[in-house]
Write a protein that holds these residues in place. Structure first.
Motif, short mmCIF file in Angstrom:
data_model
loop_
_atom_site.label_atom_id
_atom_site.label_comp_id
_atom_site.label_asym_id
_atom_site.label_seq_id
_atom_site.Cartn_x
_atom_site.Cartn_y
_atom_site.Cartn_z
N LYS A 116 -6.37 -11.76 0.55
CA LYS A 116 -6.33 -12.53 1.80
C LYS A 116 -4.91 -12.94 2.17
CE LYS A 116 -10.79 -12.56 2.21
NZ LYS A 116 -11.43 -11.67 3.14
N GLN A 117 -3.92 -12.54 1.38
CA GLN A 117 -2.54 -12.92 1.63
C GLN A 117 -1.89 -11.90 2.57
OE1 GLN A 117 -0.12 -12.95 -1.85
NE2 GLN A 117 1.62 -13.87 -0.84
N VAL A 118 -1.29 -12.39 3.64
CA VAL A 118 -0.58 -11.53 4.58
C VAL A 118 0.74 -11.10 3.94
CG1 VAL A 118 0.46 -11.41 6.87
CG2 VAL A 118 -1.62 -12.74 6.53
N LEU A 119 1.01 -9.80 3.99
CA LEU A 119 2.22 -9.26 3.37
C LEU A 119 3.11 -8.61 4.42
CD1 LEU A 119 0.50 -7.53 0.32
CD2 LEU A 119 1.68 -9.72 0.33
N SER A 120 4.39 -8.54 4.14
CA SER A 120 5.32 -7.86 5.04
C SER A 120 5.29 -6.36 4.74
CB SER A 120 6.73 -8.40 4.87
OG SER A 120 7.23 -8.03 3.59
N LEU A 121 5.81 -5.57 5.67
CA LEU A 121 5.85 -4.13 5.49
C LEU A 121 6.69 -3.75 4.28
CD1 LEU A 121 4.91 -1.42 6.65
CD2 LEU A 121 6.96 -1.40 8.06
N ALA A 122 7.81 -4.45 4.07
CA ALA A 122 8.68 -4.17 2.92
C ALA A 122 7.96 -4.46 1.60
CB ALA A 122 9.96 -4.98 3.02
N THR A 123 7.20 -5.55 1.55
CA THR A 123 6.45 -5.89 0.34
C THR A 123 5.39 -4.84 0.06
OG1 THR A 123 6.82 -8.23 0.80
CG2 THR A 123 5.09 -7.69 -0.77
N ILE A 124 4.69 -4.41 1.10
CA ILE A 124 3.66 -3.37 0.92
C ILE A 124 4.31 -2.10 0.40
CG2 ILE A 124 2.09 -1.86 2.19
CD1 ILE A 124 0.71 -4.28 2.76
N ARG A 125 5.44 -1.71 0.98
CA ARG A 125 6.14 -0.50 0.54
C ARG A 125 6.52 -0.60 -0.93
NH1 ARG A 125 10.80 -0.67 3.38
NH2 ARG A 125 9.76 0.02 5.27
N ASP A 126 7.04 -1.77 -1.35
CA ASP A 126 7.45 -1.94 -2.74
C ASP A 126 6.25 -1.88 -3.69
OD1 ASP A 126 10.04 -2.23 -1.83
OD2 ASP A 126 10.01 -4.43 -1.93
N ARG A 127 5.18 -2.58 -3.35
CA ARG A 127 4.01 -2.62 -4.24
C ARG A 127 3.33 -1.26 -4.32
NH1 ARG A 127 1.19 -8.53 -3.15
NH2 ARG A 127 3.03 -9.75 -3.70
N VAL A 128 3.23 -0.57 -3.20
CA VAL A 128 2.63 0.77 -3.22
C VAL A 128 3.52 1.72 -4.01
CG1 VAL A 128 2.00 2.75 -1.78
CG2 VAL A 128 1.28 0.46 -1.12
N GLY A 129 4.83 1.57 -3.90
CA GLY A 129 5.75 2.40 -4.67
C GLY A 129 5.56 2.24 -6.17
N VAL A 130 5.35 1.00 -6.61
CA VAL A 130 5.12 0.74 -8.04
C VAL A 130 3.83 1.41 -8.50
CG1 VAL A 130 4.58 -1.07 -9.71
CG2 VAL A 130 6.45 -1.39 -8.09
N LEU A 146 3.23 1.97 9.59
CA LEU A 146 2.66 1.68 8.27
C LEU A 146 2.49 2.96 7.47
CD1 LEU A 146 1.29 -0.13 6.16
CD2 LEU A 146 -0.83 0.14 7.45
N MET A 147 1.96 4.02 8.09
CA MET A 147 1.76 5.28 7.38
C MET A 147 3.08 5.89 6.93
SD MET A 147 -1.38 6.89 9.57
CE MET A 147 -1.60 8.31 8.51
N ALA A 148 4.12 5.77 7.76
CA ALA A 148 5.44 6.29 7.38
C ALA A 148 6.00 5.50 6.18
CB ALA A 148 6.39 6.21 8.56
N ALA A 149 5.81 4.19 6.18
CA ALA A 149 6.28 3.36 5.06
C ALA A 149 5.53 3.71 3.78
CB ALA A 149 6.11 1.88 5.39
N LEU A 150 4.23 4.00 3.89
CA LEU A 150 3.46 4.37 2.70
C LEU A 150 3.93 5.72 2.15
CD1 LEU A 150 -0.11 3.25 3.83
CD2 LEU A 150 1.37 2.14 2.15
#
Length: 129
Positions: free
Chosen positions: A69-83, A109-113
């Motif tokens: 339920k926590q809103v995340l930034s695009l940079a945070t999503i990119r980092d967590r998905v990268g890990v 979003l898809m490009a960041a992923l």
């Protein structure tokens, strides 16, 4: 001669089976989004649980890791998905995009992923009824 009566164990096992069958559908959690409808084939790789990124009508991003339920930034999503992708590179990545969100935000979003290492990103839709 002493014999083990296994009937009570079978009863307990059947009760546990029913409990798991009832609670398993409730384990799917996420953010409520109004998915677009489309006739599409299901994703082939069903072996592992997919990594799901949700984007709601206001453009807020959520990830199905940790606090959903926590809103995340695009940079945070990119980092967590990268890990996650470095640990399991074949993990499927899906986007749950609300039908009201702008197309450009979903593409961003898809490009960041994909930058994070996701080999392919799928879009989740609902079947039209």
């Amino acid at each position: 001669m002493a014999e083990i009566n296994v009937v009570p164990y079978i009863d307990v096992m059947l009760v546990l089976l029913i409990i798991f069958m009832v609670t398993a559908p409730m384990l799917m959690q996420g953010v409520k989004v109004d998915l677009p409808e489309a006739n599409a084939a299901p994703v082939d790789n069903q072996d592992s649980e997919p990594l799901i990124v949700s984007i709601d009508a206001q453009g807020q991003l959520f990830l199905n890791l940790g606090d959903e339920k926590q809103v995340l930034s695009l940079a945070t999503i990119r980092d967590r998905v990268g890990v996650v992708m470095r640990r399991s590179p074949e993990k499927p990545v899906l986007v749950w995009g609300d039908r009201a969100v702008a197309y450009g935000e979903v593409v961003t979003l898809m490009a960041a992923l994909q930058e994070a290492g996701a080999p392919s990103v799928g879009l989740v839709t609902e079947n039209p009824e």
